[in-house]
Design a protein around this motif. Structure first.
Motif, PDB file in Angstrom:
ATOM      1  N   LYS B  65      51.953 -56.782 -55.710  1.00 49.47           N
ATOM      2  CA  LYS B  65      51.661 -55.583 -54.919  1.00 49.47           C
ATOM      3  C   LYS B  65      52.879 -55.144 -54.114  1.00 49.47           C
ATOM      4  CE  LYS B  65      48.390 -53.638 -54.459  1.00 49.47           C
ATOM      5  NZ  LYS B  65      47.934 -52.457 -55.247  1.00 49.47           N
ATOM      6  N   MET B 133      53.587 -42.625 -48.712  1.00 53.84           N
ATOM      7  CA  MET B 133      52.498 -42.983 -47.791  1.00 53.84           C
ATOM      8  C   MET B 133      51.458 -43.848 -48.507  1.00 53.84           C
ATOM      9  SD  MET B 133      50.161 -40.423 -45.532  1.00 53.84           S
ATOM     10  CE  MET B 133      49.343 -39.659 -46.917  1.00 53.84           C
ATOM     11  N   LEU B 134      51.077 -43.427 -49.700  1.00 45.04           N
ATOM     12  CA  LEU B 134      50.058 -44.173 -50.448  1.00 45.04           C
ATOM     13  C   LEU B 134      50.547 -45.567 -50.837  1.00 45.04           C
ATOM     14  CD1 LEU B 134      48.471 -41.443 -52.713  1.00 45.04           C
ATOM     15  CD2 LEU B 134      47.271 -42.910 -51.103  1.00 45.04           C
ATOM     16  N   GLN B 136      51.973 -47.593 -49.113  1.00 46.79           N
ATOM     17  CA  GLN B 136      51.822 -48.538 -48.008  1.00 46.79           C
ATOM     18  C   GLN B 136      50.472 -49.243 -48.028  1.00 46.79           C
ATOM     19  OE1 GLN B 136      54.733 -48.933 -46.571  1.00 46.79           O
ATOM     20  NE2 GLN B 136      55.277 -47.235 -47.918  1.00 46.79           N
ATOM     21  N   ASP B 137      49.607 -48.881 -48.968  1.00 42.88           N
ATOM     22  CA  ASP B 137      48.292 -49.530 -48.994  1.00 42.88           C
ATOM     23  C   ASP B 137      48.409 -51.023 -49.321  1.00 42.88           C
ATOM     24  OD1 ASP B 137      48.796 -49.624 -51.686  1.00 42.88           O
ATOM     25  OD2 ASP B 137      47.007 -48.507 -52.291  1.00 42.88           O
ATOM     26  N   HIS B 139      49.874 -53.131 -47.668  1.00 42.37           N
ATOM     27  CA  HIS B 139      49.763 -53.886 -46.418  1.00 42.37           C
ATOM     28  C   HIS B 139      48.329 -54.337 -46.178  1.00 42.37           C
ATOM     29  CE1 HIS B 139      49.534 -53.868 -41.803  1.00 42.37           C
ATOM     30  NE2 HIS B 139      49.939 -55.038 -42.204  1.00 42.37           N
ATOM     31  N   ASP B 140      47.412 -53.420 -46.376  1.00 40.12           N
ATOM     32  CA  ASP B 140      45.997 -53.741 -46.185  1.00 40.12           C
ATOM     33  C   ASP B 140      45.553 -54.801 -47.196  1.00 40.12           C
ATOM     34  OD1 ASP B 140      43.273 -53.651 -45.579  1.00 40.12           O
ATOM     35  OD2 ASP B 140      42.934 -52.019 -46.983  1.00 40.12           O
ATOM     36  N   LEU B 141      45.873 -54.557 -48.459  1.00 38.39           N
ATOM     37  CA  LEU B 141      45.388 -55.450 -49.518  1.00 38.39           C
ATOM     38  C   LEU B 141      46.010 -56.846 -49.433  1.00 38.39           C
ATOM     39  CD1 LEU B 141      45.469 -52.843 -52.406  1.00 38.39           C
ATOM     40  CD2 LEU B 141      43.500 -53.589 -51.091  1.00 38.39           C
TER      41      LEU B 141
END
Lengths: 132, 210
Positions: B65, B133-134, B136-137, B139-141
C-alpha cells in the motif's frame, strides 16, 4: 432534488487522513458544508446538538464504532431519518449485511474512488427525494 | 513472572531438552519484551496459531500500500509538473507576443488559444491533485494493520514467556477473537466470507433489495 451543495455532512472516522480525504472529495462534489468527528460517541453528540443532513461513517472506531452509531441514530426519533453511508475497510459480507439490516443507506469499502463516493451519495439522495 | 526471573528458571526447566533451546528462547523473549516495553506496549493475551503467517501477510500489505501510494503521488506530481511547465512557458510566450503587437496577438487567436490551454492544463492539474489526495488513504488502511501487528507481537511475547516458564509445548493456541481480525482484508483470495471490491459490495446489497 437536493444536491450535495445543499446538504450538511458529518464525516465520522478515527483517522484524520481519511476524514480529510472524504471532506476533500465532498468539496469537489460541491459540498462545502461538512464537519468531522473522530468516533461514534463524538458524532452522536454533534448530531444531537446541531442539524445535519447526511452522515458518512467508518465502522472500526474506538469508543463507539460505526454500527453502534448507526444503531443509536436509527433508534433516535429525531435522527432516524438521517442517511448513513458506511465507508469502511470492513469487507466481510456479514458486516455488509448487518449494515443493510440495521438501516445503513449505503456501503463503500476502502480504498475507494471519487466516482464511487459520488455515485453512492447521488444514489442515496435520489432515494430520499423519491420517498420524500 | 518478571523477565529477570526467566533466565534463572530456564536451565531448571530444560531437563530432557537442550539448554541451548531454552537459552535462545529466553533471549528472544527478553529482546521482544524490551522492544515492546520501549514502545510502551503492555503484554496482553495469547498468540493465535496462525498469527505469524497473518502478520507476514499484513506487513506485505503495508509495504504494498505504501509503495503504491508513493508511486501514485510521484506519478501525479510528475504529470502536474509537466502541465505547470507548459503553462509557464506559454505565459511567457503570450506575454512577449502581447508586448510586441497586442492587436495581432488578439486578432490571430493566440490569446484565446492560450486561455484555452490554461483552462485545460489547470483542469488536468486539479485531477492530479485529487489523485494525490486519494493516494493518502494508505494511512488509514495501513494504520489499522499496524495496530493489529503490534497486538500480535504483544501476544507473541506472552506466549514465549509461558513457553519458557512451563517448559512444555504451548497449549492449543486460542483462535484470535473475531474482532482482532477486523479491518482491511489484506488477502481476499480463496475467502468466501469477504468481498474483494466495491462491485461485490453492490451485488450483495442488490441481493438484499438495496
Amino acid at each position: 432534488m437536493s444536491t450535495p451543495s445543499d446538504l450538511k455532512f458529518l464525516i465520522v472516522d478515527d483517522f484524520s487522513t481519511m476524514r480529510r480525504i472524504v471532506r476533500g472529495l465532498l468539496k469537489e462534489m460541491g459540498c462545502n458544508n461538512a464537519e468531522e468527528a473522530e468516533d461514534g460517541a463524538v458524532a452522536l453528540n454533534m448530531l444531537k446538538s446541531a442539524k445535519y443532513d447526511f452522515v458518512v461513517s467508518d465502522i472500526n472506531m474506538p469508543n463507539m464504532n460505526g454500527f453502534e452509531l448507526l444503531g443509536a441514530i436509527k433508534k433516535d426519533e429525531s435522527l432516524k431519518h438521517l442517511p448513513v453511508l458506511m465507508v469502511t475497510a470492513e469487507a466481510r459480507k456479514e458486516d455488509i449485511v448487518r449494515a443493510a439490516q440495521e438501516g445503513a443507506a449505503g456501503y463503500i469499502v476502502k480504498p475507494f474512488t471519487k466516482a464511487t463516493l459520488e455515485e453512492k451519495v447521488q444514489k442515496i439522495m435520489q432515494k430520499l427525494a423519491a420517498t420524500a | 513472572m518478571k523477565m529477570d526471573d526467566l533466565s534463572d528458571l530456564a536451565p531448571q526447566m530444560a531437563a530432557g531438552a537442550s539448554p541451548e533451546v531454552f537459552h535462545q528462547l529466553g533471549m528472544i523473549t527478553r529482546q521482544l519484551h524490551d522492544t515492546l516495553t520501549q514502545l510502551g506496549v503492555m503484554p496482553k493475551l495469547q498468540i493465535a496459531a496462525d498469527g505469524l503467517p497473518d502478520a507476514r501477510s499484513r506487513l506485505n500489505y503495508i509495504a504494498s500500500k505504501t509503495s503504491d501510494a508513493a508511486n501514485k503521488v510521484l506519478n501525479s506530481v510528475d504529470s502536474a509538473k509537466v502541465d505547470h511547465a507548459h503553462i509557464s512557458s506559454e505565459t511567457r510566450r503570450i506575454a512577449e507576443a502581447i508586448v510586441k503587437d497586442p492587436v495581432k496577438a488578439v486578432a490571430s487567436g493566440a490569446v484565446m488559444n492560450f486561455v484555452g490551454d490554461v483552462e485545460a492544463a489547470t483542469a488536468r492539474i486539479d485531477q492530479h491533485l485529487t489523485d494525490i489526495m486519494l493516494a493518502q488513504d494508505f494511512h488509514d488502511l495501513t494504520g489499522q494493520v499496524v495496530a493489529k501487528v503490534v497486538s500480535l507481537a504483544t501476544e507473541l511475547e506472552d506466549s514465549l514467556v509461558k513457553l519458557l516458564v512451563q517448559a512444555a509445548p504451548p497449549e492449543q493456541a486460542q483462535k484470535v477473537e473475531a474482532a482482532v481480525l477486523n479491518g482491511p482484508v489484506v488477502n481476499p483470495e480463496g475467502r468466501t466470507d469477504v468481498v474483494k471490491d466495491q462491485a461485490e459490495v453492490d451485488d450483495l446489497l442488490a441481493s438484499l433489495g438495496f
